[in-house]
Write an enzyme that holds these catalytic residues in place. Structure first.
Site, mmCIF file in Angstrom:
data_model
loop_
_atom_site.group_PDB
_atom_site.id
_atom_site.type_symbol
_atom_site.label_atom_id
_atom_site.label_comp_id
_atom_site.label_asym_id
_atom_site.label_seq_id
_atom_site.Cartn_x
_atom_site.Cartn_y
_atom_site.Cartn_z
ATOM 1 N N CYS A 96 0.032 -0.870 2.203
ATOM 2 C CA CYS A 96 0.997 -1.764 2.053
ATOM 3 C C CYS A 96 1.981 -1.805 3.361
ATOM 4 C CB CYS A 96 1.872 -1.211 0.832
ATOM 5 S SG CYS A 96 0.771 -1.056 -0.631
ATOM 6 N N HIS A 120 11.623 -1.274 0.227
ATOM 7 C CA HIS A 120 9.997 -1.499 -0.317
ATOM 8 C C HIS A 120 9.921 -1.556 -1.847
ATOM 9 C CE1 HIS A 120 5.762 -0.799 0.023
ATOM 10 N NE2 HIS A 120 5.869 0.202 -0.902
ATOM 11 N N HIS A 129 4.415 -7.106 -5.840
ATOM 12 C CA HIS A 129 3.901 -6.541 -4.723
ATOM 13 C C HIS A 129 2.536 -7.193 -3.980
ATOM 14 C CE1 HIS A 129 2.552 -3.473 -1.561
ATOM 15 N NE2 HIS A 129 2.961 -2.257 -2.511
#
Length: 416
Positions: A165, A298, A335
């Protein structure tokens, strides 16, 4: 603190492009973000009845005109997201042709064309007499970046970062250094990933997915929501952009990276690794915490990750941590895995360009154990809380499986 980069070494963002669950294009992204509209809900890409959760942020079908530009038997969905975002960013940067320019491409991806690979495997198991080998053409993580290179004739370095990620943010860091060093004149940087069954099943098996749309930094948060899409930023020196008559949207002032060296999936609880990346990005930008006017976190919505990230903010930003407004793009578009750092970078640039921080998703009470100033309900104007000083900068963070961390610092362009 390092001396701030000025003149030709100040790296401008001259164009952005985006594809997300909110639609095709950066205008659709900003419209949804500024309204606090979440794109996370039921989806139809594949049957998810047997999974524990049933929501994701799926990209809608493109309209007829756009769909015609994305035809290609060998293009995966992730390739198409990348091509659309790159095309928009290049047009915005007034770069209709890259001929005669030194151009490099720096992309982040986690699963690439995995969805198409799954379709091939399903046909194989079903005993289909004619298997479509074209489904495997872009299965690798480097597929989206390579598709952009072919489409736009990029003959300079073409690099793909695949570090879970943090991939998109790390790719932007590589692009920043390529511009600063003079390796390339123009950098096309970003990432793309699409929904696929292996990702959805994997996060469900880890029980890290919320049954509701994710709720970053909220007291009742239970996990993340998967999304898909792509994002691209065009980077070049400020001098070059101005000489072409292009007004920068913002500046990429610094980048930092680190590793927790702690656990495959869990963050280091005290946020030491993420704090190191943030501190490195600030040092690279030649800025202190006082210059940061908001953070695009995040913010996955998992209990452990959000808590560790808040502790990282406390470590790296000190007393400023509680005074800096924080938002999370993931709460609205999900995400995006390897491209999450890229689309959050675009969102951060758009916030700076529009002079306001987009709100986080609705989701109940902010976790009282975190001293975070979460932007709620409606956008917050930058001028309402920005400190006095020569710089107005924003921080975007990306924390990944394997303990990889990346942080980016963007500065606002002169609004005049």
């Amino acid at each position: 603190m390092t001396e701030r980069a000025e003149g030709p070494w100040r790296v401008a963002v001259s164009g952005v492009g985006a594809v997300s669950g909110l639609g095709w294009g950066s205008d659709a992204l900003w419209s949804g973000l500024s309204a606090g509209r979440a794109a996370i809900g039921n989806f139809i890409r594949f049957d998810h009845a047997h999974h524990r959760t049933h929501v994701a942020a799926e990209v809608p079908e493109p309209d007829g005109a756009l769909a015609k530009t994305l035809l290609g038997r060998r293009l995966s969905l992730a390739d198409k997201f990348a091509l659309a975002a790159a095309g928009e960013a290049l047009a915005q940067a007034d770069l209709p042709s890259l001929g005669g320019l030194s151009v490099g491409l720096y992309f982040g991806s986690s699963t690439g064309g995995m969805w198409e690979g799954e379709a091939f495997f399903a046909d194989l198991l079903a005993g289909e007499p004619r298997l479509r080998a074209s489904l495997l053409a872009s299965q690798q993580p480097n597929g989206p970046g390579d598709a952009v290179a072919r489409k736009f004739g990029i003959e300079g370095p073409v690099e793909t970062v695949s570090s879970a990620c943090a991939s998109g943010a790390l790719a932007l860091g590589a692009a920043l250094e390529a511009i600063r060093s003079g390796e390339v004149e123009i950098a096309i940087a970003g990432g793309a990933d699409s929904l696929c069954q292996i990702t959805y099943a994997g996060f469900n098996s880890l029980r890290s997915v919320d049954e509701q749309p994710c709720r970053p930094f909220r007291a009742g948060r239970e996990g993340l929501s998967i999304g898909e899409g792509g994002a691209v930023l065009i980077l070049e020196s400020e001098e070059r952009a101005l000489a072409r008559g292009v007004r920068p949207l913002a500046y990429l002032a610094g980048a930092g990276a680190s590793c927790d060296a702690h656990h495959m999936t869990a963050p280091e609880p005290q946020g030491s690794g993420a704090a190191a990346a943030i501190s490195a990005a600030l040092l690279d930008a030649g800025l202190g915490p006082e210059a940061i006017v908001f953070v695009n976190a995040h913010g996955t919505g998992t209990p452990l990750n959000d808590a560790a990230e808040w502790r990282a903010f406390e470590r790296a930003l000190g007393d400023r941590a509680r005074a800096i407004p924080v938002t999370s793009t993931k709460g609205l578009v999900g995400h995006l895995l390897g491209s999450s750092g890229a689309i959050e970078a675009v969102a951060t640039v758009l916030c700076l360009a529009h002079g306001e921080v987009h709100p986080s998703s609705a989701g109940g009470e902010v976790d009282p154990d975190l001293g975070i100033d979460l932007v709620l309900d409606s956008p917050r104007r930058l001028g309402a809380f920005a400190p006095r000083g020569p710089s107005m900068a924003a921080l975007s963070t990306s924390l990944a499986f394997g303990g990889a961390n990346a942080a980016l610092v963007f500065e606002r362009a002169d609004p005049r």
